[in-house]
Design a protein around this motif. Sequence first.
Motif, PDB file in Angstrom:
ATOM      1  N   SER A  88       1.223  -1.443   0.147  1.00  0.00           N
ATOM      2  CA  SER A  88       0.126  -0.514  -0.311  1.00  0.00           C
ATOM      3  C   SER A  88       0.586   1.105   0.314  1.00  0.00           C
ATOM      4  N   LEU A  89       1.512   1.185   0.683  1.00  0.00           N
ATOM      5  CA  LEU A  89       2.964   2.513   0.733  1.00  0.00           C
ATOM      6  C   LEU A  89       3.141   2.459  -0.391  1.00  0.00           C
ATOM      7  N   VAL A  90       3.934   1.577  -0.885  1.00  0.00           N
ATOM      8  CA  VAL A  90       4.488   1.596  -2.810  1.00  0.00           C
ATOM      9  C   VAL A  90       3.723   2.560  -3.527  1.00  0.00           C
ATOM     10  N   ARG A  91       2.516   1.657  -3.620  1.00  0.00           N
ATOM     11  CA  ARG A  91       1.939   2.137  -3.838  1.00  0.00           C
ATOM     12  C   ARG A  91       1.308   3.441  -3.936  1.00  0.00           C
ATOM     13  N   ALA A  92       1.221   3.939  -2.326  1.00  0.00           N
ATOM     14  CA  ALA A  92       0.454   5.712  -2.565  1.00  0.00           C
ATOM     15  C   ALA A  92       2.407   6.896  -3.005  1.00  0.00           C
ATOM     16  N   GLY A  93       2.786   5.712  -2.498  1.00  0.00           N
ATOM     17  CA  GLY A  93       4.574   6.409  -2.336  1.00  0.00           C
ATOM     18  C   GLY A  93       4.634   7.206  -3.442  1.00  0.00           C
ATOM     19  N   HIS A  94       4.099   6.788  -4.738  1.00  0.00           N
ATOM     20  CA  HIS A  94       4.584   7.227  -5.611  1.00  0.00           C
ATOM     21  C   HIS A  94       4.405   8.452  -6.423  1.00  0.00           C
ATOM     22  N   LEU A  95       3.126   8.875  -5.814  1.00  0.00           N
ATOM     23  CA  LEU A  95       3.009  10.613  -6.613  1.00  0.00           C
ATOM     24  C   LEU A  95       2.964  11.301  -5.370  1.00  0.00           C
ATOM     25  N   ALA A  96       3.704  10.672  -4.303  1.00  0.00           N
ATOM     26  CA  ALA A  96       3.678  11.390  -2.931  1.00  0.00           C
ATOM     27  C   ALA A  96       4.670  12.416  -3.012  1.00  0.00           C
ATOM     28  N   THR A  97       4.528  13.587  -2.348  1.00  0.00           N
ATOM     29  CA  THR A  97       5.924  14.417  -2.450  1.00  0.00           C
ATOM     30  C   THR A  97       6.634  14.426  -1.118  1.00  0.00           C
ATOM     31  N   PHE A  98       7.804  14.606  -0.178  1.00  0.00           N
ATOM     32  CA  PHE A  98       8.326  14.705   0.993  1.00  0.00           C
ATOM     33  C   PHE A  98       7.664  15.105   1.934  1.00  0.00           C
ATOM     34  N   GLU A  99       7.076  16.257   1.367  1.00  0.00           N
ATOM     35  CA  GLU A  99       5.604  17.097   2.843  1.00  0.00           C
ATOM     36  C   GLU A  99       5.045  16.476   3.345  1.00  0.00           C
ATOM     37  N   GLU A 100       4.305  15.655   1.491  1.00  0.00           N
ATOM     38  CA  GLU A 100       3.205  14.346   2.274  1.00  0.00           C
ATOM     39  C   GLU A 100       3.971  13.025   3.034  1.00  0.00           C
ATOM     40  N   LEU A 101       5.059  12.803   3.286  1.00  0.00           N
ATOM     41  CA  LEU A 101       5.029  11.281   3.285  1.00  0.00           C
ATOM     42  C   LEU A 101       4.449  11.690   5.055  1.00  0.00           C
ATOM     43  N   PRO A 102       4.669  12.454   6.080  1.00  0.00           N
ATOM     44  CA  PRO A 102       4.330  12.201   7.047  1.00  0.00           C
ATOM     45  C   PRO A 102       3.007  11.608   7.695  1.00  0.00           C
ATOM     46  N   ALA A 103       1.959  12.170   6.956  1.00  0.00           N
ATOM     47  CA  ALA A 103       0.762  12.493   7.383  1.00  0.00           C
ATOM     48  C   ALA A 103       0.221  10.661   6.631  1.00  0.00           C
ATOM     49  N   LEU A 104       1.175  10.519   4.749  1.00  0.00           N
ATOM     50  CA  LEU A 104       0.505   9.031   4.374  1.00  0.00           C
ATOM     51  C   LEU A 104       1.231   7.990   5.515  1.00  0.00           C
ATOM     52  N   VAL A 105       2.007   8.658   5.910  1.00  0.00           N
ATOM     53  CA  VAL A 105       3.319   7.014   6.868  1.00  0.00           C
ATOM     54  C   VAL A 105       2.008   6.823   7.863  1.00  0.00           C
ATOM     55  N   ALA A 106       1.976   7.698   8.113  1.00  0.00           N
ATOM     56  CA  ALA A 106       1.145   7.603   9.997  1.00  0.00           C
ATOM     57  C   ALA A 106      -0.737   6.676   9.721  1.00  0.00           C
ATOM     58  N   LYS A 107      -0.854   7.176   8.073  1.00  0.00           N
ATOM     59  CA  LYS A 107      -2.759   6.964   7.805  1.00  0.00           C
ATOM     60  C   LYS A 107      -1.808   5.153   7.789  1.00  0.00           C
ATOM     61  N   LYS A 108      -1.981   4.769   6.680  1.00  0.00           N
ATOM     62  CA  LYS A 108      -1.025   4.035   6.418  1.00  0.00           C
ATOM     63  C   LYS A 108      -0.328   2.166   7.372  1.00  0.00           C
ATOM     64  N   ALA A 109       0.638   3.339   8.329  1.00  0.00           N
ATOM     65  CA  ALA A 109       0.719   2.108   9.263  1.00  0.00           C
ATOM     66  C   ALA A 109      -0.159   2.143  10.547  1.00  0.00           C
ATOM     67  N   ASP A 110      -1.029   2.619  10.868  1.00  0.00           N
ATOM     68  CA  ASP A 110      -1.932   2.751  11.656  1.00  0.00           C
ATOM     69  C   ASP A 110      -3.144   2.171  11.496  1.00  0.00           C
ATOM     70  N   SER A 111      -3.751   1.931  10.096  1.00  0.00           N
ATOM     71  CA  SER A 111      -4.131   1.121   9.257  1.00  0.00           C
ATOM     72  C   SER A 111      -4.146  -0.610   9.750  1.00  0.00           C
ATOM     73  N   ALA A 112      -2.147  -0.773   9.826  1.00  0.00           N
ATOM     74  CA  ALA A 112      -1.212  -2.354  10.073  1.00  0.00           C
ATOM     75  C   ALA A 112      -1.326  -2.565  11.904  1.00  0.00           C
ATOM     76  N   GLY A 113      -1.869  -1.207  12.875  1.00  0.00           N
ATOM     77  CA  GLY A 113      -1.375  -1.083  13.785  1.00  0.00           C
ATOM     78  C   GLY A 113      -0.713  -0.809  14.587  1.00  0.00           C
ATOM     79  N   LEU A 114       0.459   0.146  13.985  1.00  0.00           N
ATOM     80  CA  LEU A 114       1.060   0.080  13.983  1.00  0.00           C
ATOM     81  C   LEU A 114       0.935   2.073  14.278  1.00  0.00           C
ATOM     82  N   SER A 115       0.465   2.663  15.446  1.00  0.00           N
ATOM     83  CA  SER A 115      -0.083   3.517  14.976  1.00  0.00           C
ATOM     84  C   SER A 115       0.950   4.857  15.573  1.00  0.00           C
ATOM     85  N   GLN A 116       0.622   6.158  16.244  1.00  0.00           N
ATOM     86  CA  GLN A 116       1.149   7.569  16.244  1.00  0.00           C
ATOM     87  C   GLN A 116       2.824   7.251  15.457  1.00  0.00           C
TER      88      GLN A 116
END
Length: 389
Positions: free
Chosen positions: A13-41
């Motif tokens: 999911s991160l690989v697919r979503a990361g293709h068009l993400a900018t550096f500024e978008e990484l924190p929110a993207l990583v937090a959202k995807k990690a939270d869905s896998a049980g790795l919060s905060q």
Amino acid sequence: MTVQHASNELMVSLVRAGHLATFEELPALVAKKADSAGLSQARIYLADHQQQVLREVTGEGIDAHRGGEDLLVDDSPAGQAYVTGVTVRMEDEQRYWVPVLDGAERLGVLHVSYPGDPDRSAMRDLASMVALLVIAKRSNSDAYARLIRTKPMSVSAEMQWTLMPPGTFADSRVTISAATEPAYDNAGDSFDYALDGETAHLAMFDAMGHDTAAGLIANLAVGAFRNERRKGTPLVDVCRGVEHTLIQEFVRTRFATAILAELNMATGELYWVNCGHLPPVLIRGEEVRDLECEPSHPLGMDLGLPVTVCREQLEPGDRLLLYTDGIIEARDSEGREFGVERFVDFVIRHQADNMPVPETLRRLVHAVLEYHHGRFGDDATVLFCEWHG
């Protein structure tokens, strides 16, 4: 769903979503995807140029650091994870600091929270993916460049950091790591390395002066070095090609000293030329010696001295040090130089303590800085190469 399956889905999911993400978008993207896998905060922290602090990536506005926090590398659990390369669990808490690594290059740490007894492989997988995303996005991001600096940077240093390769590389054959100071005002020092099949190319440059022109010389020398070796030019002729380029632009008014080397990673054969530079240092067990080679003149002087290619047969575990005079000429309050012996002894002692190579160099640079009253009088650069055999 198993933890491993959730981890695999997270990576995809991160690989697919990361293709068009900018550096500024990484924190929110990583937090959202990690939270869905049980790795919060999940929060990303990256090291500054001098590796003194870990700065939170917030992605807010034009300044990617706005609203984030700084954690000291030498005085925090996050710093412990960064220094050792090992995941650190906060005592009596379900929070973890996970090293963010691209191979052997240390980028920073990842903060995650996980209830219960976690599968740490999922955390490491997430940190590895964060590293790949940061590497992919940082080259075109001013937000990243701004985040990892803690003070204004000179034009010459801006050029040097843009040109130099990553600070650390390692595989089963070699470990290469380098450090340079002053990070924000480096003028004429530069290093380079690259792999080409079984060959590791190594170089150290020290350009005349401590101004923007010195930075131009160093950048031009590195660019010419890369151009010559990529054309397949023999080592004996590489320095002639670099010198020709410098003379065309500066007409013998400026110069750079250099060590240019090639290491056969299969056999351990080391070849190098010395262009008016300090000789490399070879560390073999407890034996330490300079690798003497008849020097040619500094690049750009066009003095007509012959170019001698020297050879050394390395043994497994041998360590090679290339450095500039700023490392050894730092002086204490009584005028005593840091010196080659103290420099080499520092590296040997920290290696004996099983300190990671990049951490050894980080501490070395800080030790030299402290020895010289907290400020460098000259650029100081060191490149470490160990052949594993």
